[in-house]
Design a protein around this motif. Structure first.
Motif, short mmCIF file in Angstrom:
data_model
loop_
_atom_site.label_atom_id
_atom_site.label_comp_id
_atom_site.label_asym_id
_atom_site.label_seq_id
_atom_site.Cartn_x
_atom_site.Cartn_y
_atom_site.Cartn_z
N LEU A 10 0.80 -1.21 0.00
CA LEU A 10 0.00 0.00 0.00
C LEU A 10 0.84 1.27 0.00
N SER A 11 2.17 1.13 0.07
CA SER A 11 3.03 2.32 0.14
C SER A 11 3.16 2.96 -1.22
N CYS A 20 11.06 5.49 -6.54
CA CYS A 20 10.38 4.53 -7.39
C CYS A 20 11.29 4.06 -8.51
N THR A 21 11.37 2.76 -8.72
CA THR A 21 12.03 2.21 -9.89
C THR A 21 11.06 1.28 -10.59
N LEU A 22 11.25 1.16 -11.90
CA LEU A 22 10.40 0.30 -12.71
C LEU A 22 11.24 -0.87 -13.21
N LEU A 35 6.46 -1.94 -10.39
CA LEU A 35 6.94 -0.75 -9.68
C LEU A 35 7.44 -1.16 -8.30
N VAL A 36 8.62 -0.70 -7.95
CA VAL A 36 9.22 -1.02 -6.66
C VAL A 36 9.53 0.28 -5.94
N VAL A 37 9.17 0.33 -4.66
CA VAL A 37 9.42 1.51 -3.84
C VAL A 37 10.61 1.23 -2.93
N THR A 46 4.82 -2.11 -5.20
CA THR A 46 3.53 -1.46 -5.02
C THR A 46 2.47 -2.00 -5.98
N GLN A 47 2.89 -2.27 -7.21
CA GLN A 47 1.91 -2.77 -8.18
C GLN A 47 2.66 -3.37 -9.37
#
Length: 430
Positions: A10-11, A20-22, A35-37, A46-47
């Motif tokens: 949820l972050s 954020c990196t993709l 997507l990584v936080v 995150t998603q």
């Protein structure tokens, strides 16, 4: 095309102090974007979104042995993944990590790469003047042809489906007498290094975003989940791999051993992985399902392949063991390319769907075990196995056979994901 969108944390990337990196993984049967936080507490996906590509293309030049994919379809699926991700988070992406199926090759004309066009979400691109992707599954290079090629200056053997072997095949079959075109090969950079920057905004990702050097999907998958040097990672998707980390400081032999079932893949930070990389995994089960569906159609009964798969797994779950023995290597193996599949110990009482499916799943795991036995893992200090891959997650029979053949604790459901791994690499090395 089927979608697989999942929010697993949820972050949001809008939280102050987050990065954020993709991560992008261009796989054999699907593509995925994640997507990584990065926060002070660690990394959170995150998603993510995945799309099946269904990009198989005809390969008239190579005939039945060819295995090619349409690059246009693959990129279309990738663009669909980006559209499905939250635009407000994509706008905060600072780095992009890329992973994908290894060993294949695609050709494009000099100075021709892709065409950028405006879309409702900014810009998108399509490849221009490119060949089909000749994948790692391609079988056009015979053993006799491979033996005629110069020996590689590597500890890894050459095999059909490898890009360099395919280039040699084209040189020979286009009747051109020349040496290997070294100028076609890319420069080799350090994992986590930067290949360049985005020349356009892309689905909200800003212009100038740094793009990492492309990484092998296998290494990225391992990087996403292996937390201890006593872990082994088992992945069964289209193909199958079992891997363990080599001791720190290990260096592979200077020359390849073409008969060895274990290869040493370069990993991050100068380390290596010992890998039993089988060409026979979920693709064997898919071929069996297709065969059953075709037989039913010939008998006048059309059935969905998904229904066939469900019924055969249920039948095998009711059949705990079988005397039937199946060697499932219908796609050969790199260390034994001429080996064919076989069925032995056939009796009249072992011909039910449950017996055959149980024996087939058992054979897939036995084949992996023959390449990297349980005793080898035990001597290497392995304490647990991390199980992953779509074929393994969907098939309780395969999981049962893994636990019989490799009596370690097996952890399923780990985030073994090449797209996530590629994104985390960029987080750690940005």
């Amino acid at each position: 095309m089927m979608a697989d969108n999942q929010a697993v944390a949820l972050s949001p990337c809008t939280t102050p102090g987050t990065v954020c990196t993709l991560g992008i993984d261009l796989g054999t049967t699907s593509v995925k974007a994640a997507l990584v936080v990065g926060t002070e507490q660690g990394q959170l996906v995150t998603q993510s979104c995945s799309r099946e590509t269904q990009a198989q293309a005809d390969s008239p030049a190579a005939g039945a042995q060819g295995m090619e994919q349409d690059v246009q379809i693959i990129i279309e699926a990738l663009n669909e993944c980006l559209v499905a991700l939250p635009q407000e988070q994509l706008q905060r992406v600072s780095h992009i990590g890329i992973s994908g199926q290894m060993h294949g090759v695609v050709f494009w004309k000099t100075n021709q790469g892709c065409k950028w066009t405006e879309s409702g979400t900014g810009h998108t691109f399509q490849p221009e003047e490119v060949s089909h992707l000749i994948t790692w599954q391609d079988g056009r290079c015979s053993s006799s042809f491979l033996s005629s090629l110069p020996q590689p200056q590597s500890h890894l053997s050459l095999a059909t489906g490898f890009g360099c072997a395919t280039i040699y095949w084209y040189l020979k079959n286009s009747l051109r007498e020349s040496g290997f075109p070294i100028h076609l090969l890319p420069e080799v950079g350090d994992p986590g290094g930067i290949a360049g920057r985005m020349s356009h905004d892309w689905h909200g990702i800003p212009t100038g975003t740094e793009v990492g050097i492309a990484l092998g999907d296998f290494q990225c998958s391992v990087y996403s989940c292996m937390t201890e040097r006593t872990d082994a990672v088992l992945n069964i998707s289209t193909s199958a791999q079992l891997t363990i980390p080599m001791p720190l400081g290990f260096q592979p032999p200077e020359t390849p051993d073409s008969l060895s079932a274990v290869a040493y893949f370069p990993y991050f930070d100068g380390n290596y992985l010992a890998v039993a990389a089988s060409l026979n995994g979920g693709n064997v089960l898919a071929t069996f399902v297709d065969m059953l569906a075709c037989w039913m159609a010939e008998l006048g009964h059309d059935v969905l392949e998904s229904s066939v798969y469900t019924q055969m797994i249920n039948a095998a779950l009711a059949q705990n063991d079988t005397r039937l023995s199946i060697c499932p290597t219908i796609f050969g193996e790199r260390h034994m390319p001429e080996r064919l599949a076989s069925v032995t110990r056939i009796t009249a009482s072992d011909l039910s769907l449950g017996h055959v499916t149980r024996a087939l799943c058992q054979g897939i795991i036995q084949n992996l075990h023959s390449m990297m036995p349980f005793q080898h893992l035990k001597e290497a200090g392995v304490k647990r196995i991390l199980g992953s891959g779509s074929a393994l997650s969907k098939n309780e029979v395969l999981r049962q056979e893994v636990e019989k053949m490799f009596p370690f604790p097996v952890i399923y459901g780990k985030d073994v994901d090449a797209a996530v791994g590629a994104a985390i690499v960029m987080l750690h090395r940005k």
